[in-house]
Write an enzyme that holds these catalytic residues in place. Structure first.
Site, PDB file in Angstrom:
ATOM      1  CB  SER A 148       0.687   5.744  -1.266  1.00  0.00           C
ATOM      2  OG  SER A 148       1.895   5.665  -0.523  1.00  0.00           O
TER       3      SER A 148
ATOM      4  CB  VAL B  37      -0.967  -0.015   1.199  1.00  0.00           C
ATOM      5  CG1 VAL B  37      -1.680   1.325   1.339  1.00  0.00           C
ATOM      6  CG2 VAL B  37      -1.995  -1.136   1.031  1.00  0.00           C
ATOM      7  CE1 TYR B  38       5.601   5.515   2.545  1.00  0.00           C
ATOM      8  CE2 TYR B  38       7.196   4.020   1.564  1.00  0.00           C
ATOM      9  CZ  TYR B  38       6.878   5.264   2.086  1.00  0.00           C
ATOM     10  OH  TYR B  38       7.834   6.247   2.138  1.00  0.00           O
ATOM     11  CB  VAL B  39       5.018   0.034  -2.836  1.00  0.00           C
ATOM     12  CG1 VAL B  39       5.380  -0.029  -4.314  1.00  0.00           C
ATOM     13  CG2 VAL B  39       6.196  -0.414  -1.981  1.00  0.00           C
TER      14      VAL B  39
END
Length: 249
Positions: A156, A152-154
């Protein structure tokens, strides 16, 4: 007064704080933004001791009215915005993709993607009106490669890279540059949280970096200052990896 006016979101800790100090030391007028009033006022006072004009404006980048207000107050106070650094971000919750939740997606994207989009929207409006400006978004090496356990961070940060390129195309002819800085591991509290507070996990991550160390916040800040300067006036639509060689592997 002709010193550049710099607006920094997420300015109260880590890279944001180091960036505010770096711009203040160069004599810029600095507006810092974040969610914690007491910490923000304390940092603004610290910047003034360095000889800079400095103001703190409280805002949560997830909410458009607050972002718009910060930009409008900055222009009202100083007459313009020459540089905007969109640093506010979160690492979210690390987990394998089969264990990820919609709540983590919503929370992470609200800050890392919507917050950057809203910031660019209102900063660019001000810069287009004045015919110049430099916007610098904080991406990550996770915006250029995949990272297992951080999907999810990637995602974003890949979105931040796309926003940067698209905004750069929209602003280029009008003299507004938009770039991103993509750090590798940086010695901040966010890195500690990202590796789950484990010194072993942090050491393992840093061992994958050719430079064999994390960056300091000040090193990232100096890259941001360069991108904002006239020395980079033909540079737009780019993401600069400051990662000790990580993405060169």
């Amino acid at each position: 007064m002709n010193q550049p006016v710099v607006l920094i979101t997420g300015a109260l800790t880590g890279i944001g704080r180091a960036t505010a100090i770096a711009f203040a030391r160069e004599g810029n007028r600095v507006v810092i933004s974040g969610r914690r009033e007491e910490a923000g006022q304390a940092l603004a006072a610290e910047l003034r001791t360095l000889g800079a004009e400095a103001e703190f404006l409280r805002a949560d980048v997830r909410f458009e009215a607050e972002v718009r207000s910060v930009v409008e107050q900055t222009v009202e106070r100083f007459g313009r915005i020459d540089v905007a650094v969109n640093n506010a971000g979160t690492e979210g919750q690390s987990a394998l993709i089969v264990e990820q939740s919609s709540a983590n997606y919503e929370d992470t994207f609200a800050v890392n993607v919507l917050g950057v989009l809203l910031s660019i929207k209102h900063e660019m409006r001000a810069m287009l009106a004045q015919g110049s400006g430099s916007i610098i978004n904080l991406s990550s090496v996770a915006g250029q490669v995949g990272v297992a356990g951080a999907s999810v961070y990637v995602a974003s940060k890949h979105a931040v890279e796309g926003l940067t390129k698209s905004a750069a195309l929209e602003g280029a002819a009008a003299g507004v540059r938009v770039n991103a800085v993509a750090p590798g591991p940086v010695a901040t509290e966010m890195l500690d949280r990202f590796v789950g507070g484990s010194e072993e996990g942090k050491a393992g991550f840093i061992a994958t970096i050719p430079a064999r160390r994390a960056a300091t916040p000040e090193e990232i800040a100096q890259t941001i200052v360069f991108l904002a300067s006239d020395k980079a006036r033909y540079l737009t639509g780019q993401s600069i990896a400051v990662d000790g060689g990580y993405t060169a592997q």
